[in-house]
Design a protein around this motif. Sequence first.
Motif, short mmCIF file in Angstrom:
data_model
loop_
_atom_site.label_atom_id
_atom_site.label_comp_id
_atom_site.label_asym_id
_atom_site.label_seq_id
_atom_site.Cartn_x
_atom_site.Cartn_y
_atom_site.Cartn_z
N GLN A 15 14.15 5.94 -1.80
CA GLN A 15 14.02 6.49 -0.44
C GLN A 15 12.64 6.22 0.10
O GLN A 15 11.69 5.99 -0.65
CB GLN A 15 14.30 7.99 -0.45
CG GLN A 15 13.34 8.76 -1.33
CD GLN A 15 13.74 10.20 -1.52
OE1 GLN A 15 14.82 10.60 -1.13
NE2 GLN A 15 12.88 10.99 -2.10
N ARG A 16 12.53 6.24 1.43
CA ARG A 16 11.22 6.06 2.08
C ARG A 16 11.23 6.86 3.38
O ARG A 16 12.01 6.58 4.28
CB ARG A 16 10.96 4.59 2.35
CG ARG A 16 9.54 4.36 2.81
CD ARG A 16 9.14 2.93 2.68
NE ARG A 16 7.74 2.80 3.03
CZ ARG A 16 7.18 1.70 3.41
NH1 ARG A 16 7.88 0.59 3.45
NH2 ARG A 16 5.91 1.67 3.73
N ALA A 17 10.37 7.85 3.46
CA ALA A 17 10.32 8.73 4.62
C ALA A 17 9.30 8.22 5.64
O ALA A 17 8.32 7.56 5.29
CB ALA A 17 9.95 10.15 4.20
N LYS A 18 9.54 8.57 6.90
CA LYS A 18 8.64 8.19 7.99
C LYS A 18 8.82 9.22 9.09
O LYS A 18 9.93 9.66 9.37
CB LYS A 18 9.04 6.80 8.47
CG LYS A 18 8.19 6.23 9.56
CD LYS A 18 8.69 4.83 9.91
CE LYS A 18 7.83 4.20 10.96
NZ LYS A 18 8.30 2.85 11.29
N GLY A 19 7.72 9.63 9.70
CA GLY A 19 7.84 10.60 10.78
C GLY A 19 6.49 11.03 11.32
O GLY A 19 5.46 10.41 11.03
N THR A 20 6.51 12.09 12.11
CA THR A 20 5.31 12.64 12.72
C THR A 20 5.26 14.12 12.41
O THR A 20 6.22 14.85 12.67
CB THR A 20 5.32 12.43 14.24
OG1 THR A 20 5.46 11.03 14.49
CG2 THR A 20 4.03 12.92 14.87
N ARG A 21 4.15 14.56 11.87
CA ARG A 21 3.95 15.98 11.58
C ARG A 21 3.30 16.63 12.80
O ARG A 21 2.23 16.24 13.24
CB ARG A 21 3.06 16.14 10.36
CG ARG A 21 2.78 17.58 10.03
CD ARG A 21 1.94 17.69 8.80
NE ARG A 21 1.41 19.03 8.66
CZ ARG A 21 0.42 19.34 7.86
NH1 ARG A 21 -0.14 18.42 7.12
NH2 ARG A 21 -0.01 20.58 7.80
N THR A 22 3.96 17.63 13.34
CA THR A 22 3.46 18.29 14.55
C THR A 22 3.09 19.75 14.34
O THR A 22 2.61 20.39 15.27
CB THR A 22 4.51 18.21 15.68
OG1 THR A 22 5.71 18.82 15.22
CG2 THR A 22 4.78 16.76 16.08
N GLY A 23 3.30 20.27 13.15
CA GLY A 23 2.99 21.68 12.92
C GLY A 23 2.45 21.93 11.53
O GLY A 23 2.24 21.02 10.74
N GLU A 38 3.92 7.85 6.85
CA GLU A 38 4.82 6.83 6.33
C GLU A 38 4.67 6.82 4.82
O GLU A 38 3.62 6.46 4.29
CB GLU A 38 4.49 5.45 6.90
CG GLU A 38 5.48 4.41 6.49
CD GLU A 38 5.21 3.05 7.14
OE1 GLU A 38 5.74 2.06 6.62
OE2 GLU A 38 4.47 2.99 8.13
N ALA A 39 5.70 7.25 4.14
CA ALA A 39 5.65 7.38 2.69
C ALA A 39 5.76 6.03 2.00
O ALA A 39 6.32 5.08 2.54
CB ALA A 39 6.79 8.27 2.20
N ALA A 40 5.22 5.97 0.80
CA ALA A 40 5.50 4.85 -0.08
C ALA A 40 6.94 4.99 -0.55
O ALA A 40 7.50 6.10 -0.53
CB ALA A 40 4.54 4.88 -1.27
N PRO A 41 7.58 3.91 -0.98
CA PRO A 41 8.93 4.05 -1.53
C PRO A 41 8.91 4.97 -2.75
O PRO A 41 8.01 4.88 -3.58
CB PRO A 41 9.32 2.64 -1.93
CG PRO A 41 8.34 1.75 -1.28
CD PRO A 41 7.12 2.54 -1.00
N PRO A 65 2.47 2.18 -4.66
CA PRO A 65 1.44 2.96 -3.98
C PRO A 65 0.69 2.20 -2.89
O PRO A 65 -0.06 2.78 -2.13
CB PRO A 65 0.48 3.36 -5.11
CG PRO A 65 0.68 2.33 -6.15
CD PRO A 65 2.12 1.91 -6.05
N LEU A 66 0.89 0.88 -2.80
CA LEU A 66 0.23 0.09 -1.76
C LEU A 66 0.85 0.30 -0.39
O LEU A 66 0.24 0.01 0.63
CB LEU A 66 0.28 -1.40 -2.10
CG LEU A 66 -0.59 -1.86 -3.26
CD1 LEU A 66 -0.34 -3.32 -3.55
CD2 LEU A 66 -2.04 -1.63 -2.95
N LEU A 67 2.08 0.76 -0.34
CA LEU A 67 2.78 0.92 0.93
C LEU A 67 2.62 2.33 1.48
O LEU A 67 2.46 3.28 0.73
CB LEU A 67 4.27 0.59 0.75
CG LEU A 67 4.57 -0.82 0.25
CD1 LEU A 67 6.05 -0.99 0.03
CD2 LEU A 67 4.04 -1.86 1.21
#
Length: 141
Positions: A15-23, A38-41, A65-67
Motif C-alpha cells: 500500500q501507499r498512502a497520499k493526502g493532506t493533513r489539515t488537523g 506521501e508515504a513510502a510503499p 525508504p527513498l520514496l
Amino acid sequence: YRVDPYNPYRIWVDQRAKGTRTGAIGNAIPKFPAAAYEAAPEAMSISFDDDGYCTRITAAAVLDPLLGNSGGLGGVNGLLYATGTPKTALMTRSLSSFFTRATKSLFSKAGLSSGADSFGTSDGKVVKRLSPFDSDGLPSI
C-alpha cells in the motif's frame, strides 16, 4: 494481494498512502496549514486460522525508504514526520539508526556529509532527499 509462499494462512498487501493533513492528531498540531503527506510503499500482512478468522495483522513495514516524504518511517510515525510534528527519533528508530542519522545530520551541518535523509548508492552516487524540516532549519534526525 498475494498469498505468503511459506504460510498459506497469510496474505500480504502493498500500500501507499497520499493526502493532506489539515488537523491535529492527538495533541500534535501540524506546523503547516495544509501539510502534504506521501508515504513510502508499505507492506502489511493479514493472518487467518483454520476457520477463516483473522488472528493477526501487521502493518507499516516500509519497502523503499527513498520514496515519499515520511523520512523512511511507516504508519502514523511517517505521517507525523512528513507533516512537521514527528515523535522523537528515539521513539521511532532503532538505536543504531538513531546514531547513524544523528552523525550524518551533524556532519552535514559542518559540510562534511549530505544529510540524514540522503542515501548512498552502490556506484557512489548520493540521492539527496529534502526533509520536511530543511526549510525551517530544524534537525532531521
